[in-house]
Design an enzyme around this catalytic site. Structure first.
Site, PDB file in Angstrom:
ATOM      1  N   ASP A   3       1.064  -1.239  -0.059  1.00  0.00           N
ATOM      2  CA  ASP A   3      -0.179  -0.030  -0.010  1.00  0.00           C
ATOM      3  C   ASP A   3       0.950   1.314   0.063  1.00  0.00           C
ATOM      4  O   ASP A   3       2.072   1.243   0.571  1.00  0.00           O
ATOM      5  CB  ASP A   3      -0.755   0.226   1.250  1.00  0.00           C
ATOM      6  CG  ASP A   3      -1.861  -0.991   1.317  1.00  0.00           C
ATOM      7  OD1 ASP A   3      -2.192  -1.582   0.064  1.00  0.00           O
ATOM      8  OD2 ASP A   3      -2.363  -1.351   2.473  1.00  0.00           O
TER       9      ASP A   3
HETATM   10  N1  URA Z   1      -1.240  -5.867   3.694  1.00  0.00           N
HETATM   11  C1  URA Z   1      -1.736  -4.719   3.912  1.00  0.00           C
HETATM   12  O1  URA Z   1      -2.904  -4.408   4.407  1.00  0.00           O
HETATM   13  N2  URA Z   1      -0.929  -3.587   3.177  1.00  0.00           N
HETATM   14  C2  URA Z   1       0.122  -3.970   2.605  1.00  0.00           C
HETATM   15  O2  URA Z   1       0.598  -3.024   1.922  1.00  0.00           O
HETATM   16  C3  URA Z   1       0.530  -5.450   2.652  1.00  0.00           C
HETATM   17  C4  URA Z   1      -0.299  -6.064   3.031  1.00  0.00           C
END
Ligand code: URA
Length: 238
Positions: free
Chosen positions: A103
């Site tokens: 993310d």
């Molecule tokens: N899980 C998440 O919620 N975000 C990420 O970036 C990776 C795994």
């Protein structure tokens, strides 16, 4: 492959810049000046120099980045900065892409490569490549969360996850944890904690299969994988 493509790939500039480099007579293939951008060379066999410097061709590039917050895990975007935007031009010229997504507000280990086969192997749900995250949670994480995660939890869309291995590093008003999961659903770590009524306030990936984040890398820095790291990833050692 075409000589202009080869030179652009190894970082001698855009196709247009490479064309004028060729025109200037700086490029020699097997002791003959080559000016035609359409000329073909075999990078494995032919000896190519630019201004007397040997061109070493590599087909693949493998980079480990410590991804900072604020960048998206994509190759291009019209509005937001991507992890590819911060690569050196000669690395970006090899057209690598991030293997899986973190993310925008997640930090940590991101593998960036142009080796589609390895990427596929690491991302294939059938291969069950474990990914471990460090997270700070907004409340107290308990033994019962460990128990719940070990059975898998039901996400907001009804999907029941595979078991996750939760370790509590510190538990209190906020908690520090490590979570290892074998799959990569959208926002999975955040949604797994939401499923038990808690919120991730900081998230960082620390490993993927055998590959561990090099803690010597500052946020936004990256380096090439070592031969050992690459070998272990390829053979699926963990
Ligand atoms: N899980 C998440 O919620 N975000 C990420 O970036 C990776 C795994």
């Amino acid at each position: 492959m075409r000589i202009d493509k080869l030179l652009a790939n190894v970082g001698y500039g855009s196709r247009k810049e490479v064309k004028s480099l060729l025109k200037s007579g700086a490029v020699i293939v097997n002791e003959q000046v080559v000016k035609d951008a359409k000329a073909h060379v075999d990078p494995e066999v032919d000896h190519v120099t630019v201004h007397n410097e040997q061109v070493v061709y590599r087909e693949f590039i493998y980079l480990m980045m410590n991804k900072p917050q604020g960048l998206i895990s994509a190759t291009e975007d019209n509005f937001q900065e991507t992890v590819i935007d911060i690569l050196e031009p000669e690395d970006a010229a090899m057209e690598p892409f991030p293997v899986g997504r973190l993310d925008k507000d997640t930090e940590g280990l991101l593998l960036i490569t142009n080796d589609g086969q390895l990427a596929h192997q690491l991302l294939s749900p059938k291969k069950h490549v474990p990914k471990t995250y460090f997270a700070v949670i907004n409340s107290e994480v308990t033994e019962s969360d460990i128990e719940e995660f070990s059975k898998g939890v039901t996400l907001d869309d009804g999907y029941h996850t595979k078991p996750g291995e939760l370790k509590i590093l510190k538990s209190g008003l906020t908690s520090d944890i490590e979570l290892t999961i074998m799959e990569g659903k959208f926002h999975q770590v955040k949604r797994m904690f939401e499923a038990v009524g808690k919120r991730v306030v900081y998230l960082k990936r620390i490993s993927m299969g055998s590959l561990a984040l090099d803690e010597g890398l500052e946020l936004g820095e990256y380096r090439e994988l070592t031969d050992d790291e690459l070998g272990a990833l390829r053979t699926g050692q963990q």
